[in-house]
Design an enzyme around this catalytic site. Structure first.
Site, short mmCIF file in Angstrom:
data_model
loop_
_atom_site.label_atom_id
_atom_site.label_comp_id
_atom_site.label_asym_id
_atom_site.label_seq_id
_atom_site.Cartn_x
_atom_site.Cartn_y
_atom_site.Cartn_z
N HIS A 33 -5.59 -5.68 -3.26
CA HIS A 33 -6.48 -5.91 -2.12
C HIS A 33 -6.68 -7.39 -1.82
CE1 HIS A 33 -8.31 -1.57 -2.42
NE2 HIS A 33 -7.08 -1.59 -1.94
N THR A 34 -5.91 -8.24 -2.42
CA THR A 34 -5.83 -9.64 -1.98
C THR A 34 -5.07 -9.74 -0.66
OG1 THR A 34 -5.05 -11.85 -2.60
CG2 THR A 34 -3.71 -10.03 -3.36
N ASN B 22 -4.49 8.11 6.37
CA ASN B 22 -3.20 7.51 6.73
C ASN B 22 -3.34 6.32 7.67
OD1 ASN B 22 -3.86 8.54 9.19
ND2 ASN B 22 -2.06 9.84 9.42
N HIS C 266 0.59 4.32 -2.67
CA HIS C 266 0.37 5.67 -2.14
C HIS C 266 1.51 6.60 -2.61
CE1 HIS C 266 -1.02 8.05 1.62
NE2 HIS C 266 -0.15 8.80 0.99
N ASP C 267 2.74 6.12 -2.52
CA ASP C 267 3.87 6.94 -2.96
C ASP C 267 3.71 7.34 -4.43
OD1 ASP C 267 6.32 8.27 -2.93
OD2 ASP C 267 7.40 6.50 -3.59
N THR D 211 -8.52 -14.68 2.15
CA THR D 211 -7.16 -15.26 2.21
C THR D 211 -6.17 -14.10 2.20
OG1 THR D 211 -7.16 -15.45 -0.21
CG2 THR D 211 -7.79 -17.40 1.02
N GLY E 165 4.24 11.08 -7.98
CA GLY E 165 5.06 10.05 -8.61
C GLY E 165 5.87 9.26 -7.58
N ASP F 54 -9.66 -9.58 2.03
CA ASP F 54 -9.90 -10.82 1.31
C ASP F 54 -9.91 -11.93 2.36
OD1 ASP F 54 -9.94 -12.92 -0.51
OD2 ASP F 54 -7.93 -12.57 -1.29
N PRO G 252 -7.35 8.02 -4.77
CA PRO G 252 -8.73 7.57 -4.98
C PRO G 252 -9.35 7.15 -3.65
CG PRO G 252 -7.17 5.93 -5.79
CD PRO G 252 -6.36 7.13 -5.40
N SER H 256 8.03 10.34 -1.48
CA SER H 256 7.40 11.42 -0.70
C SER H 256 6.61 10.85 0.48
CB SER H 256 6.49 12.27 -1.58
OG SER H 256 5.57 11.45 -2.29
N ASP I 154 8.50 8.90 -5.74
CA ASP I 154 9.65 9.73 -5.34
C ASP I 154 9.91 9.64 -3.84
OD1 ASP I 154 7.46 11.02 -4.31
OD2 ASP I 154 8.15 13.02 -4.87
N ARG J 197 0.82 -1.21 0.00
CA ARG J 197 0.00 0.00 0.00
C ARG J 197 0.86 1.26 0.00
NH1 ARG J 197 -4.70 2.64 0.51
NH2 ARG J 197 -5.08 4.06 2.24
C1 HEM Z 1 -8.25 1.52 -6.87
C2 HEM Z 1 -8.21 2.43 -5.93
C3 HEM Z 1 -7.90 2.10 -4.50
C4 HEM Z 1 -8.62 2.50 -3.43
C5 HEM Z 1 -9.88 3.36 -3.45
C6 HEM Z 1 -8.00 1.94 -2.26
C7 HEM Z 1 -8.44 2.13 -0.97
C8 HEM Z 1 -7.95 1.48 0.13
C9 HEM Z 1 -8.45 1.64 1.47
C10 HEM Z 1 -9.59 2.57 1.88
C11 HEM Z 1 -7.77 0.79 2.27
C12 HEM Z 1 -7.97 0.55 3.76
C13 HEM Z 1 -7.52 1.68 4.61
C14 HEM Z 1 -7.92 1.39 6.03
O1 HEM Z 1 -9.07 1.66 6.38
O2 HEM Z 1 -7.12 0.86 6.79
C15 HEM Z 1 -6.82 0.09 1.45
C16 HEM Z 1 -5.95 -0.86 1.89
C17 HEM Z 1 -5.00 -1.46 1.10
N1 HEM Z 1 -4.73 -1.16 -0.21
FE1 HEM Z 1 -5.85 -0.03 -1.44
N2 HEM Z 1 -6.91 1.21 -2.64
C18 HEM Z 1 -6.80 1.29 -4.00
C19 HEM Z 1 -5.82 0.72 -4.77
C20 HEM Z 1 -4.78 -0.03 -4.28
C21 HEM Z 1 -3.65 -0.48 -5.06
C22 HEM Z 1 -3.41 -0.14 -6.53
C23 HEM Z 1 -2.86 -1.22 -4.22
C24 HEM Z 1 -1.57 -1.92 -4.52
C25 HEM Z 1 -1.26 -2.46 -5.68
C26 HEM Z 1 -3.52 -1.24 -2.93
C27 HEM Z 1 -3.09 -1.95 -1.84
C28 HEM Z 1 -3.70 -1.95 -0.61
C29 HEM Z 1 -3.30 -2.84 0.47
C30 HEM Z 1 -2.24 -3.91 0.42
C31 HEM Z 1 -4.12 -2.51 1.56
C32 HEM Z 1 -4.09 -3.14 2.95
C33 HEM Z 1 -3.17 -2.32 3.83
C34 HEM Z 1 -2.92 -2.95 5.19
O3 HEM Z 1 -3.36 -4.06 5.48
O4 HEM Z 1 -2.24 -2.31 5.99
N3 HEM Z 1 -4.66 -0.49 -3.00
N4 HEM Z 1 -6.95 0.54 0.15
C1 LIG Z 2 -1.99 9.97 10.82
O1 LIG Z 2 -2.23 11.37 10.96
C2 LIG Z 2 -2.41 11.81 12.29
C3 LIG Z 2 -2.68 13.29 12.26
O2 LIG Z 2 -3.28 13.70 11.08
C4 LIG Z 2 -1.14 11.48 13.10
O3 LIG Z 2 -1.37 11.83 14.47
C5 LIG Z 2 -0.82 9.98 13.00
O4 LIG Z 2 0.41 9.72 13.64
C6 LIG Z 2 -0.70 9.59 11.54
N1 LIG Z 2 -0.47 8.14 11.44
C7 LIG Z 2 0.58 7.62 10.80
C8 LIG Z 2 0.66 6.14 10.74
O5 LIG Z 2 1.45 8.29 10.27
#
Ligand code: HEM
Ligand SMILES: *[C@@H]1O[C@H](CO)[C@@H](O)[C@H](O)[C@H]1NC(C)=O
Ligand SMILES: *[C@@H]1O[C@H](CO)[C@@H](O)[C@H](O)[C@H]1NC(C)=O
Ligand SMILES: *[C@@H]1O[C@H](CO)[C@@H](O)[C@H](O)[C@H]1NC(C)=O
Ligand SMILES: *[C@@H]1O[C@H](CO)[C@@H](O)[C@H](O)[C@H]1NC(C)=O
Length: 326
Positions: free
Chosen positions: A196-197, A99, A71-72, A251, A77, A249, A166, A81, A79, A67
């Site tokens: 999201h697998t 975050n 996000h990066d 799994t 891009g 998921d 997004p 960030s 980078d 993730r």
């Molecule tokens: C298509 C648009 C996407 C949206 C709207 C989206 C949104 C999200 C959201 C809302 C979460 C959960 C955040 C939380 O509540 O903890 C999440 C988790 C995650 N996303 Fe996405 N995502 C997108 C695309 C992607 C892409 C392209 C990847 C990687 C190729 C990705 C990988 C992940 C992973 C691995 C997690 C689980 C993170 C964890 O378990 O700590 N996502 N995503």
């Molecule tokens: C998420 O942002 C809040 C403030 O906006 C901060 O207190 C928290 O440490 C941040 N979490 C992570 C994992 O960076």
């Protein structure tokens, strides 16, 4: 002689302006699979061993690193960030609104510390993250690909820019548009959503689907009703546990194509997941990936390489510590 009507010129200008505004260049000119061949030939081995070791101690690491890379690359891009820490003057990207699922930054720090000993001032943090993202997929049972390297690290990281990620409430048009801005197509959207697998989500990212969804429907009608009932129990209202949520998921520690099978069953966790099965432009890809895991693996790997080319910068720096701009 060709004559252009004022209208043609007007739309021509709009087109040129919008191409420059909207498309983040896929500047892969400098990226190269053997970029550190002479300067740090052991770079990938060092990163991989660090990531493998960390994932054994902490099973959350693979999803978090994957993730983090997404996000990066989607903000400014690829980078690095996302790795920068906030300072007194600047609230950084990692502290921007969505975050809650960011974490495991320490793994990148561990790899960077070892790389600075082995080959000082050579391997960028953006490249470390790109290699680590490949490694977490491979160690979870997913595909392996050659990571192109040569990214430089940026000097800017702003919490306010995470608005450009997004959202899980996005509909299909918004998702396609968000990926198109980064030069990524419909196949990339469907394949990369397969990330999201792995992993977990907090209730806040999907609970709007569970109650009072719309004027007509209490529960999002695209959600499987058993899943909805299950999720309501996991995400009660009011919710006392800020850590409550569910896995993306069933799994969730194996990188497989089960995510797509779940979409067909109405079991996508986010509206943005389920939307992929609700539109003819993307539905056929969901069905293809659900029936053919090796096709999904090939396309995921190809799309990760494309994601890794988004907005790459050539004139940045190699950070000494990934959390601080030099
Ligand atoms: C298509 C648009 C996407 C949206 C709207 C989206 C949104 C999200 C959201 C809302 C979460 C959960 C955040 C939380 O509540 O903890 C999440 C988790 C995650 N996303 Fe996405 N995502 C997108 C695309 C992607 C892409 C392209 C990847 C990687 C190729 C990705 C990988 C992940 C992973 C691995 C997690 C689980 C993170 C964890 O378990 O700590 N996502 N995503
Ligand atoms: C998420 O942002 C809040 C403030 O906006 C901060 O207190 C928290 O440490 C941040 N979490 C992570 C994992 O960076
Ligand atoms: C392995 O990971 C653990 C937990 O993060 C850490 O304490 C240890 O230093 C790591 N070892 C190596 C060789 O990276
Ligand atoms: C998607 O959402 C946008 C913004 O809310 C809206 O303008 C558009 O009509 C929606 N598209 C579809 C296909 O639902
Ligand atoms: C449900 O949503 C409507 C607006 O769409 C709002 O007026 C109403 O108060 C909400 N009901 C509950 C129980 O949250």
């Amino acid at each position: 002689m060709a004559r252009f009507s004022p209208n043609t010129i007007f739309y021509g200008i709009i087109l040129v302006v919008s191409i420059f505004n909207v498309i983040v260049p896929q500047s892969n000119a400098t990226l190269n699979a053997h970029y550190y061949g002479e300067t740090c030939s052991q770079a990938e081995k060092i990163i991989s061993l660090t990531v493998y070791n960390a994932s054994i101690y902490d099973p959350k690491v693979p999803a978090r690193i994957l993730r983090m890379f997404f996000h990066d690359c989607f903000i400014r891009g690829c980078d690095a960030s996302v790795l920068v820490d906030s300072t007194a003057e600047n609230q950084a990207e990692k502290d921007g609104p969505p975050n809650i699922s960011l974490g495991s930054f320490y793994v990148i720090d561990q790899a960077k510390a070892k790389l600075e000993l082995a080959c000082p001032r050579t391997v960028s943090c953006a490249d470390i993250l790109a290699v680590a993202a490949r490694d977490v997929v491979a160690l979870s049972g997913g595909p392996y690909w050659n990571v192109l390297k040569g990214r430089k690290d940026g000097r800017v990281s702003k919490a306010s820019e995470t608005i450009n990620l997004p959202a899980p409430t996005f509909n299909i048009s918004q998702l396609i548009g968000s990926f198109a801005k980064r030069g990524l197509g419909i196949k990339d959207l469907v394949a990369l959503s397969g990330g999201h697998t792995l992993g977990f989500s907090h209730c806040s990212s999907f609970e709007a689907r569970l109650r009072n969804f719309s004027a007509l429907h209490d529960v999002d009608p695209s959600m499987n009703i058993e899943l909805a009932q299950n999720l309501r129990k996991k995400c009660p209202k009011p919710n006392k546990d800020p850590k409550a949520g569910d896995f993306l998921d069933s799994t969730s520690s194996a990188f497989d194509n089960n995510y797509y099978k779940r979409l067909i069953a109405g079991k996508g966790l986010f509206g943005s997941d389920q939307a992929l099965f609700g539109d003819y432009r993307t539905k056929w890809l969901v069905e293809s990936f659900a029936t053919d895991q090796s096709l999904f693996f090939r396309e995921f790997a190809a799309s990760m390489v494309k994601l890794g080319n988004v907005g790459v910068i050539e004139n940045g720096e190699v950070r000494l510590k990934c959390r601080v701009v030099n």
